[in-house]
Design an enzyme around this catalytic site. Structure first.
Site, PDB file in Angstrom:
ATOM      1  N   TYR A 109       0.864  -1.193   0.000  1.00 40.93           N
ATOM      2  CA  TYR A 109       0.000   0.000   0.000  1.00 40.93           C
ATOM      3  C   TYR A 109       0.894   1.235   0.000  1.00 40.93           C
ATOM      4  CZ  TYR A 109      -3.138   3.705   1.359  1.00 40.93           C
ATOM      5  OH  TYR A 109      -3.842   4.882   1.380  1.00 40.93           O
ATOM      6  N   GLU A 197      -3.042   7.771  -4.230  1.00 39.97           N
ATOM      7  CA  GLU A 197      -3.062   6.461  -3.578  1.00 39.97           C
ATOM      8  C   GLU A 197      -2.811   5.376  -4.620  1.00 39.97           C
ATOM      9  OE1 GLU A 197      -5.914   4.616  -0.282  1.00 39.97           O
ATOM     10  OE2 GLU A 197      -6.809   4.508  -2.287  1.00 39.97           O
TER      11      GLU A 197
END
Length: 398
Positions: A109, A197
């Site tokens: 992530y 992101e």
């Protein structure tokens, strides 16, 4: 402003971030053609909507043949994808992204956000990719890696290497990771983004670091500096009320209540919604008409609020400093004469030219309910709505 995954990937690629081969399609036939163009024997078809959680909702499918791609895309196009972020109404699927499948060795992530507490860009990363960062933080907080960027010097390579080592990146791939981090940061900085992101950022079995998914959000107030970003806006993914408001220069956020609000100033709008709640009502929207509340602007605000079929009463709350109460009163009267409404309207005016404004309302002959204080206005609005609901059984409480 949000953009689609394929748009975010195109931007990140231009900043040196590795992405898998992929192409956009607007029909099942085009999707199969895109797959043939890319070659290979496995592809991922992704619904392009402004929401996370697409995989769990059936918006991401792995396909192994043209026939499978055809069937999957036919089932997607024109449907509503419902995820935990869209709410029960969902968002329409009008385009898909066809991407060549890659051999995934591990997932990471990676996120860049604006931390308002420190007034810095914050990098948040985790060895655990492919799920929401909130879940990662709650379930495995030790896996979270954080770094703050000093705005005077920007993100430095030594910081990127530290993040790479903390994520367990193999030494041979550290430079790729540095390039990825710097690319994401530069896209964030140069384009006035508020979030970048990449989830998941994958390490492939053939030692490539690729952005398998990407999201970007931009500061709406800075879009005038980036016309190329403004052009990426997809109104089909937005609340139509908010889209109409933005096109008219109004700040609007749709809510689930039934009392429409027309207010000048964001702080006063928030206070108005709180007071409506305190009085026992539910606000239908946040609407700030701004400092230049001309009659035309007020009339536009009325039409916008009434476009929401859930609105069963309207509260106009104006504290005039830069504004003038007589302008607002003229706008209210003009709007109601041009397009009469069948719900109660309560008007509270205070500040510059308040007497003139009250006089215009009184002489209009319209069934307006006037109030002096905010609390009085909220209570009268809720009372009028309840009385109207009692008289008209077609209306119902929210």
């Amino acid at each position: 402003m949000d953009i689609h995954e394929y748009q975010a990937k195109e931007i990140l690629r231009d900043f040196g971030v590795g992405i898998p081969q992929g192409a956009l399609a607007y029909s099942p036939e085009q999707a199969t053609y895109r797959a043939r163009e890319m070659g290979g024997d496995r592809w991922v078809v992704k619904a392009q909507v402004h929401a996370g959680g697409r995989g769990k909702a059936g918006g991401v499918k792995l396909c192994g043949s043209d026939t499978e791609i055809q069937e999957v895309t036919e089932a997607m196009f024109g449907q509503k994808l419902v995820t935990h972020q869209t709410g029960p109404e969902g968002k329409g699927i009008y385009r898909v992204y066809v991407e060549a499948a890659v051999p995934i060795a591990r997932e990471i992530y990676l996120g860049f956000v604006l931390d308002r507490a420190s007034q810095r860009v914050m990098i948040v990363a985790s060895r655990e990719g492919g799920m929401e960062i909130e879940d990662i933080s709650a379930q495995r907080p030790d896996s979270i890696v954080r770094a703050t960027v000093e705005p005077a010097v920007g993100l430095q390579e030594f910081q990127c290497r530290e993040i790479a080592f903390a994520l367990g990146i193999k030494p041979a791939l550290v430079q790729q990771m540095v390039r990825t981090l710097l690319g994401c940061y530069r896209a964030f900085r140069d384009l006035d983004a508020t979030m970048v992101e990449v989830n998941p950022l994958v390490v492939t079995s053939d030692d490539r670091i690729l952005a398998l998914d990407a999201k970007m959000t931009f500061d709406t107030n800075a879009l005038f500096r980036h016309p190329q970003i403004s052009e990426l806006r997809d109104k089909s993914q937005e609340d139509p009320r908010e889209s109409r408001a933005a096109d008219r220069g109004l700040s609007y956020v749709g809510l689930d209540g039934n009392i429409g609000c027309i207010v000048n100033g964001a702080g006063l709008a928030m206070a108005t919604m709180d007071t409506i709640k305190l009085a026992g009502g539910e606000p239908a929207n946040f609407l700030d008409i701004g400092g230049g509340a001309t009659p035309e602007r007020v009339a536009k605000a009325f039409r916008l609020v009434m476009s929401d079929k859930n609105v069963q009463a309207i509260l106009v709350n104006i504290f005039a400093g830069i504004n003038r109460c007589d302008w607002v009163a003229e706008g209210v009267v003009r709007a109601l004469r041009d397009e009469p409404v069948d719900v109660p309207v309560v008007v509270r005016l205070a500040g510059t030219n308040v007497k003139e404004g009250q006089q215009i309302l009184a002489q209009s002959g319209l069934p307006l309910i006037r109030a002096t204080t905010l609390m009085e206005a909220a209570e009268r609005t809720v009372m009028a709505w309840r009385a109207d609901t009692h008289r008209n059984p077609k209306l119902k409480a929210v």
